[in-house]
Design an enzyme around this catalytic site. Structure first.
Site, PDB file in Angstrom:
ATOM      1  N   SER A 132      47.817  30.774  45.811  1.00 20.91           N
ATOM      2  CA  SER A 132      46.996  29.617  45.461  1.00 20.91           C
ATOM      3  C   SER A 132      47.179  28.478  46.461  1.00 20.91           C
ATOM      4  O   SER A 132      46.244  27.720  46.733  1.00 20.91           O
ATOM      5  CB  SER A 132      47.373  29.124  44.051  1.00 20.91           C
ATOM      6  OG  SER A 132      47.138  30.130  43.085  1.00 20.91           O
ATOM      7  N   GLU A 363      41.848  35.652  43.164  1.00 18.10           N
ATOM      8  CA  GLU A 363      40.722  34.780  43.508  1.00 18.10           C
ATOM      9  C   GLU A 363      40.673  33.527  42.652  1.00 18.10           C
ATOM     10  O   GLU A 363      39.628  33.108  42.160  1.00 18.10           O
ATOM     11  CB  GLU A 363      39.399  35.559  43.446  1.00 18.10           C
ATOM     12  CG  GLU A 363      39.391  36.686  44.450  1.00 18.10           C
ATOM     13  CD  GLU A 363      38.013  37.132  44.852  1.00 18.10           C
ATOM     14  OE1 GLU A 363      37.079  36.324  44.825  1.00 18.10           O
ATOM     15  OE2 GLU A 363      37.890  38.313  45.205  1.00 18.10           O
ATOM     16  N   GLY A 364      41.839  32.932  42.493  1.00 10.52           N
ATOM     17  CA  GLY A 364      41.987  31.723  41.691  1.00 10.52           C
ATOM     18  C   GLY A 364      42.470  32.071  40.298  1.00 10.52           C
ATOM     19  O   GLY A 364      41.747  32.669  39.515  1.00 10.52           O
TER      20      GLY A 364
END
Length: 400
Positions: A132, A363-364
């Site tokens: 992240s 992806e987050g």
């Protein structure tokens, strides 16, 4: 607003669903059990034009709209997350990024064979110490004449052992932090490149995931994507596309959970009646249906913004967060409905539960998207214009 699919989109869904039913469903339990990666599936997807479904025909794609990509991802994940992941990475993260940011020469050399499915593309951002927190990445690319000398390591890279081309992010100037990251197109065959698969994954066992290593890899200067220092912007815009496909895939996973549960509810009886007659089972089924419908609306709203050529970071983030959470809860409830049988791979729901966890993280993470949505509402976050936008889609002119 138009909530109807076109005839072309409906035909696409039927094509992908038929493919999944014939080519994936009969074998996926065994592949998952053995951790087998079947690359032939991607060759057959290419034959159907599904590896470049939303890429313009001039670059070898099928020329359909961005919601056509969502349909493909829905139906593939109904079969298994591994195959949706391949399209997410190849098309969403790599090819669409080349379409948005690449020079004409880069598009002809790399995008066209990828859209045709002749070559496979992947995406290298995450590192052992940088997930992240992208600014913590350690990979470097030092300019040396007509080349950049690339050193570093990437991890949790889908298609690591099979992709031909990689979008790789590295620092060209660490003193500038985010603004010192640049993006490069890297070929597998270059000296100093190597990869290694990660074994023992909790889920998505039929997918190829692993690490990339760069040891003084000479990257031609013409393989710089965008300008020096634009890597962070390029990565974030790529994630807008990747997250869109992940969210669409989550819709497909909810569909798979519902299908399995409806079938089981009509087969299994307790206390003298089908278990679907029990209200607490109905409650779980109802939550799945609600999650399916809400997630699908969020996904296709983001897709329509893409079709219009508009920024969709906020909308895509919300779709990814909510759809993946709904899918994870649907898989958990699906196992509960199946009882002890759900704990066995005799039924697919235990695989759905294992597979559903990774999209909540990659992806987050759900936490990252929670913060993003709050910051949008509070006015702390605003999307700035990009130097290059993803091309809008026009039904007459395709992407423009």
């Amino acid at each position: 607003m138009n909530f109807n699919f076109t005839e072309e989109q409906n035909m696409l869904r039927e094509t992908v669903r038929s493919f999944v039913d014939k080519e994936i469903m009969p074998y996926i339990a065994e592949w998952d059990r053995e951790g087998k990666f079947d690359q032939n599936i991607y060759n057959r997807l290419a034959d159907l034009g599904l590896m470049g479904v939303c890429i313009p025909e001039e670059y070898g794609g099928s020329g359909m709209d961005y919601n056509a990509l969502a349909i493909v991802c829905e139906e593939l994940e109904r079969g298994d997350t591994a195959f949706r992941t391949a399209v997410s990475v190849h098309t969403g993260l790599n090819s669409m990024t080349l379409l948005q940011w690449g020079t004409e020469e880069q598009k002809q050399k790399y995008l066209t064979p990828q859209a045709k499915g002749e070559k496979i593309g992947a995406f290298g951002l995450t590192e052992p110490g940088a997930g992240s927190d992208v600014a913590s990445l350690q990979s470097t690319a030092v300019k040396d004449g007509d080349y950049y000398i690339l050193n570093g390591q990437k991890t949790w890279i889908s298609l690591c052992d099979v992709a031909d081309h990689f979008l790789v992010f590295a620092y060209t100037d660490k003193s500038k932090k985010h603004h010192g990251i640049s993006a490069f197109i890297v070929e597998r065959t270059w000296d100093g490149f190597s990869s290694k698969a990660i074994k023992g994954k909790h889920g998505i066992r039929s997918g190829n995931t692993g690490e990339l290593f760069f040891d003084n890899v000479k990257v031609p200067a013409e393989n710089l994507l965008g300008e020096e220092g634009e890597g962070f912007k390029i990565a974030m815009s790529a994630l807008d596309n990747g997250r869109f496909t992940v969210a669409a895939g989550a819709v497909g996973q909810i569909m798979a959970c519902l299908e399995a549960c409806v079938k089981y509810c009509h087969e299994r009886e307790t206390f003298g009646k089908s278990i679907g007659r029990h209200q607490l089972v109905q409650q779980m089924i109802a939550k799945m249906e609600a999650g399916l419908q809400m997630s699908r609306l969020l996904v296709y709203r983001a897709g329509e913004l893409k079709n219009e050529g508009k920024r969709n970071t906020r909308e895509t983030s919300l779709a990814k967060w909510q759809a993946c959470d709904f899918a994870n809860r649907a898989a958990d409830d699906a196992m509960q409905i199946h009882g002890a049988y759900g704990y066995s791979d005799e039924y697919p729901v235990e695989r759905y539960l294992r597979n559903s966890k990774a999209p909540v993280i990659y992806e987050g993470t759900r936490e990252i998207h929670t913060i993003m949505q709050a910051e949008y509402v509070l006015g702390y976050r605003k999307d700035k214009p990009l130097n290059k936008m993803l091309p809008a889609w026009n039904p007459d002119k395709e992407l423009v």
